[in-house]
Structures are given as C-alpha cells and as structure tokens.
Scaffold this active site. Sequence first.
Site, PDB file in Angstrom:
ATOM      1  N   SER A   1       0.847  -1.183   0.000  1.00  0.00           N
ATOM      2  CA  SER A   1       0.000   0.000   0.000  1.00  0.00           C
ATOM      3  C   SER A   1       0.884   1.234   0.000  1.00  0.00           C
ATOM      4  CB  SER A   1      -0.908   0.001   1.232  1.00  0.00           C
ATOM      5  OG  SER A   1      -1.671   1.188   1.315  1.00  0.00           O
ATOM      6  N   ARG A   2       0.280   2.387  -0.206  1.00  0.00           N
ATOM      7  CA  ARG A   2       1.044   3.634  -0.114  1.00  0.00           C
ATOM      8  C   ARG A   2       1.464   3.937   1.310  1.00  0.00           C
ATOM      9  NH1 ARG A   2      -2.158   8.411  -2.385  1.00  0.00           N
ATOM     10  NH2 ARG A   2      -3.747   7.454  -1.065  1.00  0.00           N
TER      11      ARG A   2
ATOM     12  N   LYS B   1     -10.280  -4.913 -14.026  1.00  0.00           N
ATOM     13  CA  LYS B   1     -10.950  -4.227 -15.123  1.00  0.00           C
ATOM     14  C   LYS B   1     -11.640  -2.973 -14.574  1.00  0.00           C
ATOM     15  CE  LYS B   1     -14.351  -6.481 -13.094  1.00  0.00           C
ATOM     16  NZ  LYS B   1     -14.155  -6.249 -11.708  1.00  0.00           N
TER      17      LYS B   1
ATOM     18  N   ASP C   1     -16.707   1.373 -15.263  1.00  0.00           N
ATOM     19  CA  ASP C   1     -16.924   0.522 -14.099  1.00  0.00           C
ATOM     20  C   ASP C   1     -17.945  -0.576 -14.351  1.00  0.00           C
ATOM     21  OD1 ASP C   1     -15.891   0.856 -11.151  1.00  0.00           O
ATOM     22  OD2 ASP C   1     -15.680   2.816 -12.092  1.00  0.00           O
TER      23      ASP C   1
END
Length: 345
Positions: free
Chosen positions: A43-44, A104, A185
Amino acid sequence: MTSQPTGTSDGRIRWGILGTGFIAGLQTQDLIENGFTVQAVGSRTLNSSKAFADEHGVATAHGSYEDLVADPLVDVVYIATPHPFHHANALLALNAGKHVLVEKSFTMNAREAQDIVDVAEAKGLVALEAMWSRFLPHMVRIRAIIEEGTIGEVRKVVAGHNQSLPKDPAHRLNDPALGGGALLDLGIYPVSFAFDILGTPETIRASASMTATGVDRQTAAIFEYAGGQQAIVDCELDAASANRAMVIGTEGWIDIESTWYNPTPFTVHAVDGSVVERYEQPVTSRGMQYQAAELERLVREGGTAGTILPPRESVAVMAAMDEIRRQIGLSYDADSTPAKGVGTG
C-alpha cells in the site's frame, strides 16, 4: 460436456496484492479460500498494508508499491487500484519481473492497454485482465454450447449492467479525475461479454446521458458485425435492474439469470421455447479464484496468452470503449497525457 475449471491452486505460485481497497479484499479472500498463496500486500502507507495483512492473514506488509514488486518472494502481482492507476501500477510490476492480474477495466484507454501488453510480451510475462466473469464455470459452459451448435448461428447478444450506486459528486464513480462514469466501471462487463461471444464489432453506435460532474450516467451501444449479428449493451450507475443477459441464435437462445456476470444459473431454450438444458453449478467463494487459476496455468505452462481472454482482446475491448466514449463526448486526462502516479490504497 466441456470440462469445467477447478479454480484451485497448488500454492506454489506466490501472490502480491497491490492496493488495499474493497476489491482487493474480495480477491484475496477467494485466493486464500481456494489454496492460493498470498505472500504479501503493498500500500502507499504501511499502516494500511499492515491492517490488510492482519485482516486476511497475509505474511508480509509493504509500505509502498515499489517494495511490494521488489519482494523476491512474490511471483504475481494483482493490481487492485482504481483504473486510472492500472497503467502505472502494472508497468511497475512488469518492469520488476512480475506477472500481473490487472483489475478491469484493464486501463483507461487502448493506448495504455497496448503499453502493458507490449512490455509483458517483451519480458515474457503474463498480463491478464481480471474480467472474472469470463472464467466462471457457467461462462465456460455457455461458450461450449455455442460451439456445439445447440442454438444454431448466433445472431444477437443482449446484456446490461445497471446499478444504483453512490450519488455523491465527490465519490470516485462520479469523479472524472478518477475515471468515473458507468461505462468503465459497469459497461465493461457487457462490452467484454459481446466480445466474448461475437468478437470485435465492425461498427459501434452509442448514446449516453451525463451526470452534473461530466461523466456518463447511463450509456447504451449497438455493436454491428460483418455477418449481420448485433450486440446490444447498456449500463447505468444510478438505477438498478435485474441484470440478465441473452444469447439468441437461429435454433434457440440462452437466458442467463440475474446476475448474469456472477456465478448464476442459465437455461437453454429451443426455438419453440422448450428447455434443452438447465445449468446450475454451485461455486465456492465469490468466484474470483477462477481468473487467478488461469493466470497460474499460463505461468506454469510458460505461456503469456490464453484463449479465454488473450491480451490482444483486452486491447480491442478498450479500443471499443474508446470509440463509445468518443461518440458520447467523454474524455479523461489519460487520453491526452501519460498516466501519472502509482494509485491509491
């Protein structure tokens, strides 16, 4: 009858999860429940990564994406960030020598998709789009039924994806800076389904209405093919529907129940309406393990492209999405500038 995928793993290929959001949790849970080895998460921030690792029982937590892809114990990286960051995140992993399973929509546009495919091919790595519905057992059986000629010549595909989702203008789904809108989305599902059954269309006709934030609220498109076939696809982000789908042929049709892109039953009808086949197969977990099993199969066999969703088709799908967006007047920063940043989570 065509053999069905098992969706299981021998655990020898080790996964890294890039991103710690909702979809990352779903994929990780399905991996672990079906014998896959989830080695690490990145993660960041280290706090986010540690929280995710604790929740899912993942061995290693990294405080940056760079550290995750550099981990020598990771073989495959699952890219679970929002789609504006897929391009940068996938290239980061590929350039570190890792295979990638990319959520996706694969990217924001066809240019970004081609970048990923080119790098993966040059390095002999797998870059697979995580269009999980393609790999589900009922979709495998549907393709076999069509190939067997049970419903004759396919003439039409009808599929939609309509949800009542958050209407907050600041929400990711409504924010053009984060690739918001129904098409990327939700519409990716029926668009990809049309490609799965009928291939790349010759022409596309699209229409949409937009939100106040400038993304598509609802979009519909007709795909037309050289042999006269059609696909009718639609999506909407502020109104729900049953989300069924049909494949219509000269000798019958396949009715896929709600929700068609999830593990679900379907019925094959003859032209007189009689039932030819009723398909119901329970699926363990959510069903996201099947796409992971396909990636592991490719890695084990030394391949980079399968038949269910080869990389070139992911590029073609994004090109079709680009054309739909051109017609409805929806553009993103990524269309004119290179992808920036390394995502969120």
